[in-house]
Scaffold this active site. Structure first.
Site, PDB file in Angstrom:
ATOM      1  CB  THR A  68     -23.208  10.365 -26.251  1.00 40.40           C
ATOM      2  OG1 THR A  68     -22.846   9.613 -27.405  1.00 40.40           O
ATOM      3  CG2 THR A  68     -23.980   9.479 -25.290  1.00 40.40           C
TER       4      THR A  68
ATOM      5  CG  ASP B 249     -23.531  11.341 -34.318  1.00 41.07           C
ATOM      6  OD1 ASP B 249     -22.311  11.099 -34.157  1.00 41.07           O
ATOM      7  OD2 ASP B 249     -24.414  10.498 -34.123  1.00 41.07           O
ATOM      8  CB  SER B 250     -18.570  13.732 -32.497  1.00 40.19           C
ATOM      9  OG  SER B 250     -18.424  12.406 -32.038  1.00 40.19           O
TER      10      SER B 250
ATOM     11  CB  THR C 221     -16.776  10.229 -26.816  1.00 36.98           C
ATOM     12  OG1 THR C 221     -17.637   9.214 -27.318  1.00 36.98           O
ATOM     13  CG2 THR C 221     -17.340  10.797 -25.525  1.00 36.98           C
ATOM     14  CG  ASP C 222     -17.878   8.200 -32.004  1.00 32.12           C
ATOM     15  OD1 ASP C 222     -17.564   7.481 -31.029  1.00 32.12           O
ATOM     16  OD2 ASP C 222     -18.898   8.009 -32.685  1.00 32.12           O
TER      17      ASP C 222
ATOM     18  CB  THR D 232      -5.902   8.649 -28.363  1.00 27.61           C
ATOM     19  OG1 THR D 232      -6.484   8.022 -29.500  1.00 27.61           O
ATOM     20  CG2 THR D 232      -5.406   7.577 -27.400  1.00 27.61           C
TER      21      THR D 232
ATOM     22  CD  GLN E 297       0.214  -0.252 -37.726  1.00 31.74           C
ATOM     23  OE1 GLN E 297      -0.041  -1.270 -37.083  1.00 31.74           O
ATOM     24  NE2 GLN E 297       0.323  -0.252 -39.049  1.00 31.74           N
ATOM     25  CB  CYS E 298       2.882   1.090 -30.642  1.00 33.12           C
ATOM     26  SG  CYS E 298       3.700  -0.273 -31.494  1.00 33.12           S
TER      27      CYS E 298
END
Length: 335
Positions: A13, A57-58, A89-90, A160, A272-273
């Site tokens: 971006t 494009d990431s 950023t993705d 993350t 997952q947390c």
């Protein structure tokens, strides 16, 4: 040395322009950077600029691109005090995590940054990120891959993306920031990795070798087998509940995992947390996973576990060696 720093523009971006179907990467971003930042660059280290062709494009990024970046960094690193990588950023956190392993033993900074709003917009976050990354990439105290975003420097394999729409897009859920850049630059020097001797790993990662499966209520052994049974899948990351729990009483679940491990596949248990760590001995369900050879991933992010597995597999380690190394911190990726 023609300049103090090297900037590598991969796409994303930060350098996009509107196209017929929406924002898209365009070549020639260096000119816009120098024109838009102008005199403000005068107080910062000088830099050379390399632009990938084609730009990425990431969302289109694959593990093969990591080897391309490492080869480029290996070619140029000794010429510069540090490197800035401009990235979408993705998947920025995936690249930062993978590079932290593939560039093990860094003796200078490699700083990734991007933006939520393109530089060409009159209101954007790109300018501050570019200026901050350039300042940080010249700091001799930093010897690792890190992400600079929204005034914070985060360890690359601890970060993350946690927000699609806010300026504070990235966080480091289980580890403090390495630095903050406000009125003053505040480095948390006690957290920084020591300088090492770079040991670059340019081996190309097989995009099919690592799979990720997020558990959901009702996930069957058949669905698990469908993932593990793929011929090229050599490792599976299970995103389990809480501290590493799974529906082990489901018929065939444990048998499927045990058979996969016996066949030489690596299965890693992460939570997952957003915050916290896998502690398999807390509940009987987690202990059952450990008994059949599923490896506890401690407090690693998905991105760190993914990048680390790809790196270890590309380096030719056996399943037994990977099982040991996944439970050991290599470059600050786990507590």
């Amino acid at each position: 040395m023609s300049a103090e720093l090297l900037v590598i523009h991969t796409g994303g971006t930060i350098g996009m322009m509107p196209g017929p179907a929406g924002l898209e990467p365009v070549q020639g971003f260096e000119r816009m950077v120098r024109e838009r930042l102008g005199a403000r660059l005068g107080a910062l280290p000088t830099f050379d600029f390399i632009e990938l062709e084609p730009l990425i494009d990431s969302a289109e990024l694959s593990p093969g691109h990591w080897a391309q970046l490492v080869a480029l960094i290996e070619q140029h690193l000794v010429q510069y005090r540090g490197i800035v990588i401009l990235h979408g950023t993705d998947t920025l956190a995936y690249t930062a995590a993978a590079l932290s392993f593939m560039l093990a033993g860094l003796d200078r900074p490699v700083i990734l940054t991007g933006s939520q709003i393109p530089l060409h917009n009159s209101r954007n976050d790109a300018e501050g990120h570019l200026l901050g990354a350039l300042e940080l990439a010249a700091r001799p105290e930093i010897h690792e891959v890190a992400i600079y975003f929204n005034g914070r420097l985060l360890r690359g394999n601890r970060a993350t993306k946690m927000d699609a729409g806010a300026m504070a897009a990235f966080d480091s859920p289980n580890f403090p920031e390495l630095a903050t850049l406000g009125i003053d630059l505040a480095l948390n020097e006690q957290l920084l990795l020591p300088a090492g001797t770079p040991k670059f790993s340019v081996a190309t990662c097989d995009a099919d070798s690592v799979a990720v499966l997020r558990l959901f209520p009702g996930l069957s052994a058949g669905q698990l087998q469908a993932m593990l049974g793929q011929a090229h899948c050599r490792a599976l990351i299970l995103q389990c509940y809480g501290v590493g729990n799974a529906p082990v009483s489901q018929p065939g679940w444990l048998e499927t995992l045990e058979a996969a491990v016996a066949a030489g596949k690596v299965v890693v248990n992460i939570s997952q947390c957003y915050r916290g760590a896998v502690v398999p001995s807390t509940y009987a369900t987690g202990s059952a996973l450990e008994r059949v050879g599923v490896i506890a991933g401690n407090d690693m992010t998905l991105e760190a576990a993914f990048g680390k597995l790809h790196w270890l597999l590309a380096a030719g380690h056996s399943a037994a060696e990977i099982a040991g190394l996944m439970q050991r911190s290599i470059c600050g990726e786990m507590g």
